[in-house]
Design a protein around this motif. Structure first.
Motif, PDB file in Angstrom:
ATOM      1  N   GLY A  51       0.819  -1.211   0.000  1.00 25.51           N
ATOM      2  CA  GLY A  51       0.000   0.000   0.000  1.00 25.51           C
ATOM      3  C   GLY A  51       0.851   1.258   0.000  1.00 25.51           C
ATOM      4  O   GLY A  51       0.529   2.246  -0.675  1.00 25.51           O
ATOM      5  N   ARG A  52       1.943   1.228   0.749  1.00 25.22           N
ATOM      6  CA  ARG A  52       2.868   2.369   0.740  1.00 25.22           C
ATOM      7  C   ARG A  52       3.454   2.556  -0.651  1.00 25.22           C
ATOM      8  O   ARG A  52       3.569   3.694  -1.143  1.00 25.22           O
ATOM      9  CB  ARG A  52       3.995   2.127   1.746  1.00 25.22           C
ATOM     10  N   ALA A  53       3.820   1.444  -1.297  1.00 24.66           N
ATOM     11  CA  ALA A  53       4.395   1.525  -2.639  1.00 24.66           C
ATOM     12  C   ALA A  53       3.390   2.067  -3.643  1.00 24.66           C
ATOM     13  O   ALA A  53       3.762   2.782  -4.589  1.00 24.66           O
ATOM     14  CB  ALA A  53       4.897   0.147  -3.073  1.00 24.66           C
ATOM     15  N   GLU A  54       2.090   1.747  -3.431  1.00 20.66           N
ATOM     16  CA  GLU A  54       1.045   2.246  -4.329  1.00 20.66           C
ATOM     17  C   GLU A  54       0.557   3.631  -3.927  1.00 20.66           C
ATOM     18  O   GLU A  54      -0.374   4.168  -4.525  1.00 20.66           O
ATOM     19  CB  GLU A  54      -0.138   1.272  -4.340  1.00 20.66           C
ATOM     20  N   LYS A  55       1.188   4.195  -2.862  1.00 20.12           N
ATOM     21  CA  LYS A  55       0.851   5.542  -2.375  1.00 20.12           C
ATOM     22  C   LYS A  55      -0.627   5.668  -1.992  1.00 20.12           C
ATOM     23  O   LYS A  55      -1.294   6.671  -2.284  1.00 20.12           O
ATOM     24  CB  LYS A  55       1.227   6.611  -3.419  1.00 20.12           C
ATOM     25  N   MET A  56      -1.120   4.623  -1.328  1.00 18.16           N
ATOM     26  CA  MET A  56      -2.491   4.671  -0.827  1.00 18.16           C
ATOM     27  C   MET A  56      -2.604   5.718   0.272  1.00 18.16           C
ATOM     28  O   MET A  56      -1.645   6.006   0.991  1.00 18.16           O
ATOM     29  CB  MET A  56      -2.903   3.303  -0.258  1.00 18.16           C
ATOM     30  N   ASP A  57      -3.794   6.284   0.414  1.00 18.43           N
ATOM     31  CA  ASP A  57      -4.069   7.200   1.511  1.00 18.43           C
ATOM     32  C   ASP A  57      -3.787   6.485   2.834  1.00 18.43           C
ATOM     33  O   ASP A  57      -4.162   5.314   3.018  1.00 18.43           O
ATOM     34  CB  ASP A  57      -5.534   7.633   1.457  1.00 18.43           C
ATOM     35  N   ALA A  58      -3.117   7.170   3.757  1.00 19.88           N
ATOM     36  CA  ALA A  58      -2.655   6.533   5.007  1.00 19.88           C
ATOM     37  C   ALA A  58      -3.801   5.936   5.806  1.00 19.88           C
ATOM     38  O   ALA A  58      -3.728   4.793   6.278  1.00 19.88           O
ATOM     39  CB  ALA A  58      -1.886   7.535   5.857  1.00 19.88           C
ATOM     40  N   ALA A  59      -4.894   6.687   5.969  1.00 25.31           N
ATOM     41  CA  ALA A  59      -6.026   6.206   6.763  1.00 25.31           C
ATOM     42  C   ALA A  59      -6.691   5.005   6.091  1.00 25.31           C
ATOM     43  O   ALA A  59      -7.079   4.033   6.747  1.00 25.31           O
ATOM     44  CB  ALA A  59      -7.037   7.325   6.985  1.00 25.31           C
ATOM     45  N   GLU A  60      -6.815   5.072   4.772  1.00 23.52           N
ATOM     46  CA  GLU A  60      -7.416   3.971   4.023  1.00 23.52           C
ATOM     47  C   GLU A  60      -6.554   2.713   4.127  1.00 23.52           C
ATOM     48  O   GLU A  60      -7.063   1.598   4.292  1.00 23.52           O
ATOM     49  CB  GLU A  60      -7.574   4.377   2.547  1.00 23.52           C
ATOM     50  N   LEU A  61      -5.227   2.905   4.068  1.00 24.83           N
ATOM     51  CA  LEU A  61      -4.318   1.759   4.160  1.00 24.83           C
ATOM     52  C   LEU A  61      -4.380   1.124   5.543  1.00 24.83           C
ATOM     53  O   LEU A  61      -4.431  -0.106   5.674  1.00 24.83           O
ATOM     54  CB  LEU A  61      -2.885   2.209   3.849  1.00 24.83           C
ATOM     55  N   GLU A  62      -4.395   1.934   6.581  1.00 22.81           N
ATOM     56  CA  GLU A  62      -4.475   1.389   7.940  1.00 22.81           C
ATOM     57  C   GLU A  62      -5.737   0.569   8.117  1.00 22.81           C
ATOM     58  O   GLU A  62      -5.719  -0.515   8.709  1.00 22.81           O
ATOM     59  CB  GLU A  62      -4.428   2.524   8.958  1.00 22.81           C
ATOM     60  N   ARG A  63      -6.852   1.087   7.597  1.00 20.40           N
ATOM     61  CA  ARG A  63      -8.121   0.364   7.709  1.00 20.40           C
ATOM     62  C   ARG A  63      -8.046  -0.967   6.965  1.00 20.40           C
ATOM     63  O   ARG A  63      -8.505  -2.002   7.467  1.00 20.40           O
ATOM     64  CB  ARG A  63      -9.255   1.225   7.148  1.00 20.40           C
ATOM     65  N   LEU A  64      -7.449  -0.943   5.776  1.00 23.20           N
ATOM     66  CA  LEU A  64      -7.348  -2.161   4.982  1.00 23.20           C
ATOM     67  C   LEU A  64      -6.471  -3.194   5.684  1.00 23.20           C
ATOM     68  O   LEU A  64      -6.815  -4.387   5.736  1.00 23.20           O
ATOM     69  CB  LEU A  64      -6.767  -1.843   3.600  1.00 23.20           C
ATOM     70  N   VAL A  65      -5.353  -2.759   6.248  1.00 29.02           N
ATOM     71  CA  VAL A  65      -4.450  -3.686   6.943  1.00 29.02           C
ATOM     72  C   VAL A  65      -5.144  -4.310   8.150  1.00 29.02           C
ATOM     73  O   VAL A  65      -5.038  -5.514   8.392  1.00 29.02           O
ATOM     74  CB  VAL A  65      -3.148  -2.974   7.362  1.00 29.02           C
ATOM     75  N   ARG A  66      -5.866  -3.490   8.921  1.00 28.91           N
ATOM     76  CA  ARG A  66      -6.603  -4.018  10.086  1.00 28.91           C
ATOM     77  C   ARG A  66      -7.591  -5.092   9.667  1.00 28.91           C
ATOM     78  O   ARG A  66      -7.648  -6.177  10.258  1.00 28.91           O
ATOM     79  CB  ARG A  66      -7.344  -2.887  10.804  1.00 28.91           C
ATOM     80  N   ARG A  67      -8.377  -4.785   8.677  1.00 33.44           N
ATOM     81  CA  ARG A  67      -9.420  -5.709   8.236  1.00 33.44           C
ATOM     82  C   ARG A  67      -8.813  -6.982   7.636  1.00 33.44           C
ATOM     83  O   ARG A  67      -9.301  -8.087   7.867  1.00 33.44           O
ATOM     84  CB  ARG A  67     -10.338  -5.016   7.233  1.00 33.44           C
ATOM     85  N   TRP A  68      -7.739  -6.817   6.864  1.00 32.80           N
ATOM     86  CA  TRP A  68      -7.077  -7.983   6.264  1.00 32.80           C
ATOM     87  C   TRP A  68      -6.506  -8.892   7.348  1.00 32.80           C
ATOM     88  O   TRP A  68      -6.628 -10.115   7.280  1.00 32.80           O
ATOM     89  CB  TRP A  68      -5.968  -7.538   5.318  1.00 32.80           C
ATOM     90  N   TYR A  69      -5.884  -8.278   8.350  1.00 30.64           N
ATOM     91  CA  TYR A  69      -5.278  -9.074   9.417  1.00 30.64           C
ATOM     92  C   TYR A  69      -6.344  -9.858  10.182  1.00 30.64           C
ATOM     93  O   TYR A  69      -6.185 -11.067  10.426  1.00 30.64           O
ATOM     94  CB  TYR A  69      -4.493  -8.179  10.382  1.00 30.64           C
TER      95      TYR A  69
END
Length: 598
Positions: free
Chosen positions: A373-391
């Motif tokens: 997500g960092r490499a794709e320059k995702m929005d920080a808040a959106e990435l955090e939410r995605l990582v939480r849900r994926w985990y």
């Protein structure tokens, strides 16, 4: 006709040691630091002196690589099995220093008593005893040598028979003429075949992981800085667990301290966080998968060898580029910003202690998702939410509990094809469907294992949602998990045991709540109808027996928060099995509510 997969050739120990010194055989230090204690080194020398077999060494020749100028370079041998034995011989016979488990450089001195023909680990008493040669490395030293040692020994022991001592020391000196069988594996073999051969030949049946082979490949490639990279991986994982080792590394490995790798990990000296303590397998997995878009570590071995997957040749340019990419992946893994952000995201999902981290591979997958997500320059808040849900999805569904490597490979290739957010959200929606929440998840609570993923997620949910502990007025589940808590049986264990219930029945996770120790102790073995009746009385002006809640609405809210039917306060104590069934549904509903909050 079957292809020959290996050759077996006996070689004198002297030849093997010469190969190691010249770099013909690379010791990849998979098991670094040196893990043998000195008595094992003594026993090895005793076996050699008495002509006993000491097992085979297994070497795997690197493939021939085409260099930039068009010439080819025949690969050196990588020692796959026998590293500790060869290192022990280098230490004892040649006087080379080893690095111990505390990352201290030290000598291993083995003594020999010619009169008794006995080996011992050198100690102060032996050093003072004239009948001992305190360090046999002197026998093999060009500066001292066999004649010098013998003359010195006879001077200290004039009564000894010169001819007898000469023969015994000659026998000791000839240890290096003893032969050891070297099984050399063909360069064309893949990791799976090499692993199978290793297991069949190795008497202990020890498993070598694919990460072990990657570490071998990295350490053996000096041209691309492999040894420093391997050290970086090893040191980072060690310091993550034992930050107090930093001063020892600074003192004992001054060359590495000057490297850019060391500067990237200095921040670990002030860290005492054990939420995620990665092994070198975890680190390689995350660095490789996030950077290369592949999930199988055998592919990394091939790429670091310079494998061109189209032509099937081995090319120096591919090896160089692969080392650079892996180095970048390792730097991303070691970044304080990235590492801290990952652990922060896990904690923000309620996984507040290492006791709640039951699957390293689920954490690894979360880190891969974060780095992509960092490499794709995702929005920080959106990435955090995605990582939480994926985990959380990975934990609940056990996504990486089976053939984890195939799952990593499939996921990262789909991410490469469809993009991170699109693919990850589609997987989450598919894995956590309405049917999962209403039917499958309640059944996952039909378990007596407190480490079952559903119960771990339930505790994380309570921590995330700020729930109060069972019957606690002020202390939250999060506080209890971070400090000290008891897993209380709603239907007390001894109460159920007294009625003939087995451990598998009374230890059902749907019978567990997180409670303060003093509340758990106060309830003891009382039957539910007794202590729930006393709780109702406590909220009607009666004595405070359990916790500090004295208001009936507050008590009902606490029970519901902990997924205990509030009807128990009215004397409606269900049958135990009916209680478990109702509570499993309530616990599943809480996790569903929690997941929506992520």
């Amino acid at each position: 006709m079957a292809t020959q997969r290996y050759s077996v050739t006996p070689h004198p120990i002297e030849t093997l040691l010469t190969w190691v010194k010249s770099g013909e055989i690379a010791i990849p230090e998979i098991q670094r630091p040196f893990v043998w204690d000195a008595t094992k080194v003594r026993n090895l020398l005793d076996s050699l002196y008495n002509g006993y077999p000491v097992g085979y060494l297994i070497a795997w020749r690197n493939p021939t690589v085409r260099l930039k100028d068009g010439t080819t370079s025949s690969g050196k041998r990588i020692l796959i099995d026998g590293q500790q034995r060869v290192t022990a011989l280098m230490a004892a016979l040649l006087g080379q220093e080893v690095i111990d488990k505390d990352y201290r450089t030290r000598r291993i001195r083995i003594a020999f008593n010619p009169l008794e023909q006995k080996f011992e680990v050198t100690n102060p008493a032996i050093q003072k005893d004239a009948t001992w040669i305190a360090d046999i490395a002197e026998v093999f030293s060009p500066e001292v040598g066999l004649i010098g040692v013998m003359d010195d020994y006879l001077a200290r022991n004039p009564e000894a028979d010169r001819k007898e001592i000469s023969g015994i020391l000659q026998r000791l000196w000839q240890i290096t003429n003893n032969h050891v069988g070297v099984i050399e594996l063909a360069e064309h073999l893949d990791i799976e075949t090499v692993t199978e051969i290793f297991i069949r030949v190795n008497s202990t049946g020890a498993q070598l992981s694919q990460a072990d082979f990657v570490m071998s490949k990295i350490a053996a490639d000096e041209r691309n800085g492999g040894n420093q990279l391997r050290k970086a991986i090893d040191y980072f994982c060690h310091l993550a667990v034992s930050p107090e080792a930093m001063p020892r590394i600074e003192k004992n490995d001054t060359e590495f301290v000057k490297s850019e790798y060391f500067q990237k990990m200095r921040w670990l000296s002030n860290v005492n966080d054990d939420l995620y303590d990665p092994s070198y397998t975890d680190m390689l997995r995350v660095a490789f998968t996030s950077e290369f878009g592949r999930g199988k570590l055998q592919d990394l071995v091939a790429l670091l060898s310079g494998r061109n997957f189209e032509t099937r040749d081995y090319e120096e340019e591919i090896a160089e580029a692969s080392f650079e990419r892996l180095k970048k992946g390792v730097f991303n893994f070691m970044s304080k910003t990235h590492f801290d952000r990952l652990t922060m995201i896990l904690r923000s999902a309620g996984f507040v202690t290492s006791n709640l981290i039951r699957s390293k591979n689920a954490v690894n997958s979360a880190y891969i998702i974060y780095l992509r997500g960092r490499a794709e320059k995702m929005d920080a808040a959106e990435l955090e939410r995605l990582v939480r849900r994926w985990y959380v999805m990975s934990v609940l569904r056990g996504r990486y509990s089976g053939n984890a490597e195939s799952s990593f490979d499939y996921d990262i290739r789909q991410i490469e094809m469809h993009g991170l957010a699109k693919y990850a959200n589609a997987v989450i929606q598919s894995e956590l469907s309405d049917d999962y929440w209403s039917a499958l998840l309640p059944q996952q609570f039909n378990s007596s294992a407190s480490t079952t993923p559903s119960f771990v997620a339930f505790k994380a949910a309570q921590a995330k949602l700020g729930d109060l502990g069972f019957l606690s007025r002020d202390i939250t589940v999060r506080d209890l998990l971070l400090n000290r808590s008891d897993v209380h049986h709603v239907f007390p264990k001894n109460y159920l045991k007294g009625r003939g219930f087995t451990a598998a029945r009374y230890n059902q996770v749907a019978n567990f709540v997180i409670a303060q120790s003093e509340i758990n102790i106060s309830i003891g073995d009382k039957s539910p109808d007794v202590y729930f009746s006393e709780l109702a009385d406590q909220c009607s002006g009666g004595s405070q027996r359990y916790g500090g809640i004295a208001d009936i609405d507050e008590m009902r809210a606490n029970l519901e928060t902990n997924c205990v039917p509030a009807s128990v306060l009215n004397g409606s104590i269900p049958d135990y099995d009916d209680f478990l069934e109702e509570r499993r549904t309530m616990m599943a509903e809480k996790i569903h509510l929690y997941f929506k909050s992520l």
